[in-house]
Structures are given as C-alpha cells and as structure tokens.
Design a protein around this motif. Structure first.
Motif, PDB file in Angstrom:
ATOM      1  N   ALA A   1       0.841  -1.211   0.000  1.00  0.00           N
ATOM      2  CA  ALA A   1       0.000   0.000   0.000  1.00  0.00           C
ATOM      3  C   ALA A   1       0.872   1.254   0.000  1.00  0.00           C
ATOM      4  O   ALA A   1       0.559   2.231  -0.694  1.00  0.00           O
ATOM      5  CB  ALA A   1      -0.935  -0.008   1.207  1.00  0.00           C
ATOM      6  N   GLU A   2       1.965   1.232   0.757  1.00  0.00           N
ATOM      7  CA  GLU A   2       2.873   2.385   0.775  1.00  0.00           C
ATOM      8  C   GLU A   2       3.520   2.579  -0.593  1.00  0.00           C
ATOM      9  O   GLU A   2       3.671   3.705  -1.060  1.00  0.00           O
ATOM     10  CB  GLU A   2       3.948   2.198   1.843  1.00  0.00           C
ATOM     11  CG  GLU A   2       3.438   2.371   3.255  1.00  0.00           C
ATOM     12  CD  GLU A   2       4.459   1.996   4.316  1.00  0.00           C
ATOM     13  OE1 GLU A   2       5.403   1.216   4.017  1.00  0.00           O
ATOM     14  OE2 GLU A   2       4.312   2.477   5.458  1.00  0.00           O
ATOM     15  N   ASP A   3       3.873   1.470  -1.256  1.00  0.00           N
ATOM     16  CA  ASP A   3       4.448   1.561  -2.601  1.00  0.00           C
ATOM     17  C   ASP A   3       3.441   2.163  -3.579  1.00  0.00           C
ATOM     18  O   ASP A   3       3.789   3.011  -4.401  1.00  0.00           O
ATOM     19  CB  ASP A   3       4.904   0.184  -3.098  1.00  0.00           C
ATOM     20  CG  ASP A   3       6.128  -0.343  -2.355  1.00  0.00           C
ATOM     21  OD1 ASP A   3       6.789   0.449  -1.645  1.00  0.00           O
ATOM     22  OD2 ASP A   3       6.412  -1.555  -2.478  1.00  0.00           O
ATOM     23  N   ARG A   4       2.170   1.705  -3.489  1.00  0.00           N
ATOM     24  CA  ARG A   4       1.130   2.254  -4.374  1.00  0.00           C
ATOM     25  C   ARG A   4       0.907   3.738  -4.091  1.00  0.00           C
ATOM     26  O   ARG A   4       0.745   4.538  -5.015  1.00  0.00           O
ATOM     27  CB  ARG A   4      -0.180   1.485  -4.218  1.00  0.00           C
ATOM     28  CG  ARG A   4      -0.158   0.091  -4.836  1.00  0.00           C
ATOM     29  CD  ARG A   4      -1.538  -0.538  -4.915  1.00  0.00           C
ATOM     30  NE  ARG A   4      -2.235  -0.605  -3.658  1.00  0.00           N
ATOM     31  CZ  ARG A   4      -2.135  -1.584  -2.762  1.00  0.00           C
ATOM     32  NH1 ARG A   4      -1.330  -2.605  -2.997  1.00  0.00           N
ATOM     33  NH2 ARG A   4      -2.826  -1.562  -1.646  1.00  0.00           N
ATOM     34  N   ALA A   5       0.934   4.120  -2.822  1.00  0.00           N
ATOM     35  CA  ALA A   5       0.749   5.530  -2.461  1.00  0.00           C
ATOM     36  C   ALA A   5       1.914   6.371  -2.971  1.00  0.00           C
ATOM     37  O   ALA A   5       1.709   7.486  -3.475  1.00  0.00           O
ATOM     38  CB  ALA A   5       0.600   5.674  -0.945  1.00  0.00           C
TER      39      ALA A   5
ATOM     40  N   GLU B   1       1.711   9.365  -5.695  1.00  0.00           N
ATOM     41  CA  GLU B   1       2.250  10.700  -5.401  1.00  0.00           C
ATOM     42  C   GLU B   1       3.218  11.139  -6.484  1.00  0.00           C
ATOM     43  O   GLU B   1       3.202  12.297  -6.910  1.00  0.00           O
ATOM     44  CB  GLU B   1       2.945  10.708  -4.034  1.00  0.00           C
ATOM     45  CG  GLU B   1       3.536  12.053  -3.659  1.00  0.00           C
ATOM     46  CD  GLU B   1       2.538  13.194  -3.645  1.00  0.00           C
ATOM     47  OE1 GLU B   1       2.920  14.318  -4.026  1.00  0.00           O
ATOM     48  OE2 GLU B   1       1.370  12.978  -3.270  1.00  0.00           O
ATOM     49  N   ARG B   2       4.071  10.205  -6.964  1.00  0.00           N
ATOM     50  CA  ARG B   2       5.003  10.554  -8.046  1.00  0.00           C
ATOM     51  C   ARG B   2       4.241  10.920  -9.312  1.00  0.00           C
ATOM     52  O   ARG B   2       4.590  11.884  -9.995  1.00  0.00           O
ATOM     53  CB  ARG B   2       5.966   9.395  -8.308  1.00  0.00           C
ATOM     54  CG  ARG B   2       7.082   9.292  -7.298  1.00  0.00           C
ATOM     55  CD  ARG B   2       8.188   8.350  -7.766  1.00  0.00           C
ATOM     56  NE  ARG B   2       7.736   7.017  -8.105  1.00  0.00           N
ATOM     57  CZ  ARG B   2       7.594   6.008  -7.248  1.00  0.00           C
ATOM     58  NH1 ARG B   2       7.867   6.198  -5.976  1.00  0.00           N
ATOM     59  NH2 ARG B   2       7.187   4.833  -7.652  1.00  0.00           N
ATOM     60  N   VAL B   3       3.205  10.152  -9.640  1.00  0.00           N
ATOM     61  CA  VAL B   3       2.403  10.440 -10.831  1.00  0.00           C
ATOM     62  C   VAL B   3       1.735  11.804 -10.696  1.00  0.00           C
ATOM     63  O   VAL B   3       1.743  12.615 -11.622  1.00  0.00           O
ATOM     64  CB  VAL B   3       1.353   9.329 -11.065  1.00  0.00           C
ATOM     65  CG1 VAL B   3       0.338   9.740 -12.110  1.00  0.00           C
ATOM     66  CG2 VAL B   3       2.043   8.032 -11.473  1.00  0.00           C
TER      67      VAL B   3
ATOM     68  N   ASP C   1       4.384  14.486 -11.054  1.00  0.00           N
ATOM     69  CA  ASP C   1       4.763  14.637 -12.463  1.00  0.00           C
ATOM     70  C   ASP C   1       3.684  15.392 -13.227  1.00  0.00           C
ATOM     71  O   ASP C   1       3.980  16.245 -14.064  1.00  0.00           O
ATOM     72  CB  ASP C   1       5.003  13.272 -13.113  1.00  0.00           C
ATOM     73  CG  ASP C   1       6.272  12.602 -12.615  1.00  0.00           C
ATOM     74  OD1 ASP C   1       7.079  13.275 -11.932  1.00  0.00           O
ATOM     75  OD2 ASP C   1       6.447  11.400 -12.896  1.00  0.00           O
ATOM     76  N   ALA C   2       2.428  15.082 -12.944  1.00  0.00           N
ATOM     77  CA  ALA C   2       1.323  15.746 -13.633  1.00  0.00           C
ATOM     78  C   ALA C   2       1.317  17.236 -13.301  1.00  0.00           C
ATOM     79  O   ALA C   2       1.053  18.077 -14.169  1.00  0.00           O
ATOM     80  CB  ALA C   2      -0.002  15.110 -13.251  1.00  0.00           C
ATOM     81  N   ARG C   3       1.619  17.566 -12.046  1.00  0.00           N
ATOM     82  CA  ARG C   3       1.641  18.986 -11.658  1.00  0.00           C
ATOM     83  C   ARG C   3       2.773  19.734 -12.357  1.00  0.00           C
ATOM     84  O   ARG C   3       2.625  20.892 -12.733  1.00  0.00           O
ATOM     85  CB  ARG C   3       1.779  19.123 -10.148  1.00  0.00           C
ATOM     86  CG  ARG C   3       0.507  18.834  -9.384  1.00  0.00           C
ATOM     87  CD  ARG C   3       0.632  19.230  -7.912  1.00  0.00           C
ATOM     88  NE  ARG C   3       1.642  18.480  -7.198  1.00  0.00           N
ATOM     89  CZ  ARG C   3       1.424  17.325  -6.565  1.00  0.00           C
ATOM     90  NH1 ARG C   3       0.222  16.801  -6.541  1.00  0.00           N
ATOM     91  NH2 ARG C   3       2.398  16.706  -5.942  1.00  0.00           N
ATOM     92  N   THR C   4       3.915  19.073 -12.533  1.00  0.00           N
ATOM     93  CA  THR C   4       5.053  19.758 -13.155  1.00  0.00           C
ATOM     94  C   THR C   4       4.924  19.801 -14.667  1.00  0.00           C
ATOM     95  O   THR C   4       5.584  20.611 -15.308  1.00  0.00           O
ATOM     96  CB  THR C   4       6.382  19.081 -12.778  1.00  0.00           C
ATOM     97  OG1 THR C   4       6.364  17.724 -13.194  1.00  0.00           O
ATOM     98  CG2 THR C   4       6.638  19.183 -11.300  1.00  0.00           C
ATOM     99  N   GLN C   5       4.081  18.962 -15.257  1.00  0.00           N
ATOM    100  CA  GLN C   5       3.932  18.928 -16.704  1.00  0.00           C
ATOM    101  C   GLN C   5       2.693  19.667 -17.187  1.00  0.00           C
ATOM    102  O   GLN C   5       2.254  19.466 -18.302  1.00  0.00           O
ATOM    103  CB  GLN C   5       3.879  17.478 -17.182  1.00  0.00           C
ATOM    104  CG  GLN C   5       5.179  16.741 -16.987  1.00  0.00           C
ATOM    105  CD  GLN C   5       5.091  15.298 -17.432  1.00  0.00           C
ATOM    106  OE1 GLN C   5       4.082  14.856 -17.949  1.00  0.00           O
ATOM    107  NE2 GLN C   5       6.159  14.562 -17.248  1.00  0.00           N
ATOM    108  N   VAL C   6       2.156  20.515 -16.359  1.00  0.00           N
ATOM    109  CA  VAL C   6       0.993  21.295 -16.763  1.00  0.00           C
ATOM    110  C   VAL C   6       1.404  22.162 -17.943  1.00  0.00           C
ATOM    111  O   VAL C   6       2.440  22.825 -17.918  1.00  0.00           O
ATOM    112  CB  VAL C   6       0.483  22.171 -15.591  1.00  0.00           C
ATOM    113  CG1 VAL C   6      -0.581  23.133 -16.053  1.00  0.00           C
ATOM    114  CG2 VAL C   6      -0.046  21.284 -14.483  1.00  0.00           C
TER     115      VAL C   6
END
Length: 127
Positions: A73-77, A81-83, A86-91
């Motif tokens: 679950a921590e790995d999925r979280a 968070e990384r995704v 990344d989405a926030r920085t690629q706006v």
C-alpha cells in the motif's frame, strides 16, 4: 511497576509493565489468547511453552502478512504521489500575448474604416 494478571489459553500469568501501559498489555494478551484458544480448540491441551510458542508464531505470521500488505500500500501511495507530482510539473503553459494599446487603437481604427467602406458599398448597391 504494576502487575497485570492475563489469561492465555486458559492459563493465568502475572506480568509486570510500565505504569499506564496496562491497557496495551491487556490488548496484546487478548491477541495472543485468541490464537492460543484457537490452538486449544483444534489440538486440545498443550504444554504451556508449546502453546505460547505456537500462538506467538501464528501472530507473527499474521503480522508479517499485514506488513507485506502495508508495504504494498505504501508503494502504491508513493507511485500515486510521483504520478501526481509529475502531472503537476507537466501542466501545459499557455501564454496569452498582451497587445500594446497603440496597436489596439490602430486595429479599432482599421475596423471602423472597413465598416464605413461596407456602408458606402451597401448604399451604392441599394441606390
């Protein structure tokens, strides 16, 4: 140091703990007792050491399974968070140019002249 009497697998034990920790000790003893009761119901009476060992191993197995689930679950979280990061920085950045006022004034003057010419053409065609 407070002494707490706990029951595990139908056997009583007196255990010492830090002041204020009694409820934690009782909760832990209850978990161990649940496993011990399961063993006693399946196998019957066991020597104390064997009962405690088996009940402890059963709890350890459950704990290891929960730790694996927690790690997954921590790995999925972390991946989510990384995704999201990344989405926030690629706006996509959209820039809207600002036209200087003299250019806007010139365009308005050209539009007014075009309308005046259109009016003249309509008058000639009508008359």
């Amino acid at each position: 140091m407070p002494d707490v009497r706990i029951v595990i697998g139908g056997r009583e034990f007196d255990v010492s703990c830090q002041p204020g920790e009694e409820h934690f000790l009782r909760a832990a003893a209850k978990l161990l007792d649940n496993e011990a009761q399961s063993l006693v119901s399946q196998i019957g009476r066991l020597p104390e050491a064997r009962m405690l060992l088996m009940a402890g191993l059963m709890l350890a197995d459950k704990t290891a399974g929960l730790e694996d689930q927690l790690r997954a679950a921590e790995d999925r979280a972390a991946l989510a968070e990384r995704v999201a990061s990344d989405a926030r920085t690629q706006v996509e950045r959209v820039e809207v140019p600002v036209l200087p006022q003299p250019v806007l004034d010139t365009m308005a003057e050209i539009a007014a002249r075009a309308e005046a010419l259109a009016d003249q053409i309509e008058e000639r065609l009508a008359g």
